[in-house]
Design a protein around this motif. Structure first.
Motif, PDB file in Angstrom:
ATOM      1  N   SER A   1      -3.671   4.079   8.089  1.00 39.24           N
ATOM      2  CA  SER A   1      -4.346   3.709   9.096  1.00 39.24           C
ATOM      3  C   SER A   1      -5.412   2.815   9.003  1.00 39.24           C
ATOM      4  O   SER A   1      -5.697   1.655   9.372  1.00 39.24           O
ATOM      5  CB  SER A   1      -4.220   4.771  10.258  1.00 39.24           C
ATOM      6  N   ILE A   2      -6.313   3.521   7.959  1.00 45.23           N
ATOM      7  CA  ILE A   2      -7.659   3.105   7.654  1.00 45.23           C
ATOM      8  C   ILE A   2      -7.377   1.551   6.722  1.00 45.23           C
ATOM      9  O   ILE A   2      -8.181   0.514   7.132  1.00 45.23           O
ATOM     10  CB  ILE A   2      -8.653   3.941   6.940  1.00 45.23           C
ATOM     11  N   TYR A   3      -6.436   1.696   5.876  1.00 40.81           N
ATOM     12  CA  TYR A   3      -6.209   0.787   5.042  1.00 40.81           C
ATOM     13  C   TYR A   3      -5.949  -0.692   5.866  1.00 40.81           C
ATOM     14  O   TYR A   3      -6.231  -1.656   5.871  1.00 40.81           O
ATOM     15  CB  TYR A   3      -5.258   1.016   3.911  1.00 40.81           C
ATOM     16  N   TYR A   4      -4.845  -0.465   6.920  1.00 42.21           N
ATOM     17  CA  TYR A   4      -4.226  -1.399   7.545  1.00 42.21           C
ATOM     18  C   TYR A   4      -5.288  -2.139   8.602  1.00 42.21           C
ATOM     19  O   TYR A   4      -5.438  -3.169   8.924  1.00 42.21           O
ATOM     20  CB  TYR A   4      -2.933  -1.125   8.097  1.00 42.21           C
ATOM     21  N   PHE A   5      -6.239  -1.213   9.143  1.00 44.66           N
ATOM     22  CA  PHE A   5      -7.291  -1.646   9.943  1.00 44.66           C
ATOM     23  C   PHE A   5      -8.200  -2.445   9.238  1.00 44.66           C
ATOM     24  O   PHE A   5      -8.500  -3.516   9.669  1.00 44.66           O
ATOM     25  CB  PHE A   5      -7.952  -0.470  10.468  1.00 44.66           C
ATOM     26  N   ILE A   6      -8.531  -2.231   8.081  1.00 42.51           N
ATOM     27  CA  ILE A   6      -9.434  -2.983   7.266  1.00 42.51           C
ATOM     28  C   ILE A   6      -8.913  -4.250   6.858  1.00 42.51           C
ATOM     29  O   ILE A   6      -9.377  -5.256   6.737  1.00 42.51           O
ATOM     30  CB  ILE A   6     -10.025  -2.279   6.046  1.00 42.51           C
ATOM     31  N   LEU A   7      -7.389  -4.169   6.478  1.00 46.43           N
ATOM     32  CA  LEU A   7      -6.671  -5.467   6.011  1.00 46.43           C
ATOM     33  C   LEU A   7      -6.806  -6.321   7.195  1.00 46.43           C
ATOM     34  O   LEU A   7      -6.847  -7.381   6.885  1.00 46.43           O
ATOM     35  CB  LEU A   7      -5.448  -4.993   5.277  1.00 46.43           C
TER      36      LEU A   7
ATOM     37  N   PHE B   1       0.895  -0.988   0.098  1.00 42.69           N
ATOM     38  CA  PHE B   1      -0.035   0.127   0.153  1.00 42.69           C
ATOM     39  C   PHE B   1       0.901   1.248   0.149  1.00 42.69           C
ATOM     40  O   PHE B   1       1.674   1.402   0.774  1.00 42.69           O
ATOM     41  CB  PHE B   1      -0.905  -0.106   1.080  1.00 42.69           C
ATOM     42  N   GLY B   2       0.661   2.090  -0.853  1.00 45.53           N
ATOM     43  CA  GLY B   2       1.443   3.249  -1.021  1.00 45.53           C
ATOM     44  C   GLY B   2       0.955   4.802  -0.348  1.00 45.53           C
ATOM     45  O   GLY B   2       1.888   5.664  -0.369  1.00 45.53           O
ATOM     46  N   GLY B   3      -0.228   4.503   0.183  1.00 41.78           N
ATOM     47  CA  GLY B   3      -0.626   5.544   0.955  1.00 41.78           C
ATOM     48  C   GLY B   3       0.005   6.184   2.224  1.00 41.78           C
ATOM     49  O   GLY B   3       0.618   4.994   2.554  1.00 41.78           O
ATOM     50  N   ASP B   4      -0.481   7.044   2.911  1.00 40.06           N
ATOM     51  CA  ASP B   4       0.063   7.467   4.004  1.00 40.06           C
ATOM     52  C   ASP B   4      -0.983   8.127   4.879  1.00 40.06           C
ATOM     53  O   ASP B   4      -1.921   8.328   4.459  1.00 40.06           O
ATOM     54  CB  ASP B   4       1.470   8.493   3.798  1.00 40.06           C
ATOM     55  N   GLY B   5      -0.420   8.344   6.376  1.00 44.20           N
ATOM     56  CA  GLY B   5      -1.401   9.037   6.861  1.00 44.20           C
ATOM     57  C   GLY B   5      -2.565   8.215   7.538  1.00 44.20           C
ATOM     58  O   GLY B   5      -2.509   7.172   7.753  1.00 44.20           O
ATOM     59  N   THR B   6      -3.781   8.939   7.448  1.00 46.41           N
ATOM     60  CA  THR B   6      -5.036   8.210   7.939  1.00 46.41           C
ATOM     61  C   THR B   6      -5.283   7.120   6.848  1.00 46.41           C
ATOM     62  O   THR B   6      -5.908   6.300   7.551  1.00 46.41           O
ATOM     63  CB  THR B   6      -6.208   9.562   7.888  1.00 46.41           C
ATOM     64  N   ALA B   7      -5.380   7.489   5.698  1.00 46.57           N
ATOM     65  CA  ALA B   7      -5.443   6.544   4.606  1.00 46.57           C
ATOM     66  C   ALA B   7      -4.682   5.358   4.823  1.00 46.57           C
ATOM     67  O   ALA B   7      -5.437   4.098   4.830  1.00 46.57           O
ATOM     68  CB  ALA B   7      -5.217   7.015   3.185  1.00 46.57           C
TER      69      ALA B   7
END
Length: 182
Positions: free
Chosen positions: A116-122, A108-114
């Protein structure tokens, strides 16, 4: 006599369910943490993540349709919808294993809140995908063996978790799609 043979069948199938409930998550974990890329030659499987999202979407729809039908008392259509969800999930699993056997993982190449949200969902998706394996297999087994009270009891947990895993599978794809190799 019939209860004894049912108990023997239950034991045999419950052991098989337990074995599959361990083997499937372990296999997927091995593919994720010890990638084996390129073993199938030059086969281009980069289209599969999009297909996985479609399969997960169709699985979620089949689950909701199956839930609707059982609430309406329509067992025949419920059975068809849930069988569809089960077959789609098997197709997904086989395709997912092939993809991760062949293709290097994408970060995943995003950062910040995105991020955190991505890794929580994943993370919740991965954990619940492992948890859902025995629940789905038990729900299917109890339905096929006409143990409807057990089926109903297990399915109360299976349905929301399976739906969550299907929907979050799509969300994970949407969030990581921009980072797939072109």
């Amino acid at each position: 006599m019939e209860n004894t043979s049912l108990a023997k069948n239950d034991t045999k199938y419950l052991i098989l369910i337990a074995i599959l409930s361990i083997v499937v998550p372990v296999l997927v974990s091995v593919l994720l943490f010890v990638p084996q890329t390129g073993k199938l030659g030059d086969i281009d499987l980069y289209f599969l993540p999009k297909l996985h999202a479609v399969i997960n979407s169709l699985t979620a729809i089949a689950l909701v349709v199956g839930y609707y039908f059982i609430k309406k008392g329509n067992r025949r259509n419920h059975r068809f919808a849930m069988t569809t969800a089960f077959v789609l999930s098997i197709m997904f699993l086989v395709s997912y294993v092939l993809y991760h056997y062949q293709v290097a993982p994408t970060s995943f190449g995003g950062d910040g809140t995105a991020k955190s949200i991505y890794y929580f969902i994943l993370l919740t998706h991965i954990v619940l995908a492992a948890v859902i394996v025995p629940l789905v297999l038990l729900s299917v087994y109890f339905a096929i063996s006409k143990q409807y009270q057990k089926h109903k009891k297990v399915s109360r947990w299976t349905f929301p978790l399976w739906l969550y895993v299907s929907i979050t599978g799509v969300l994970v794809y949407i969030m990581i799609a921009p980072y797939y190799p072109q």
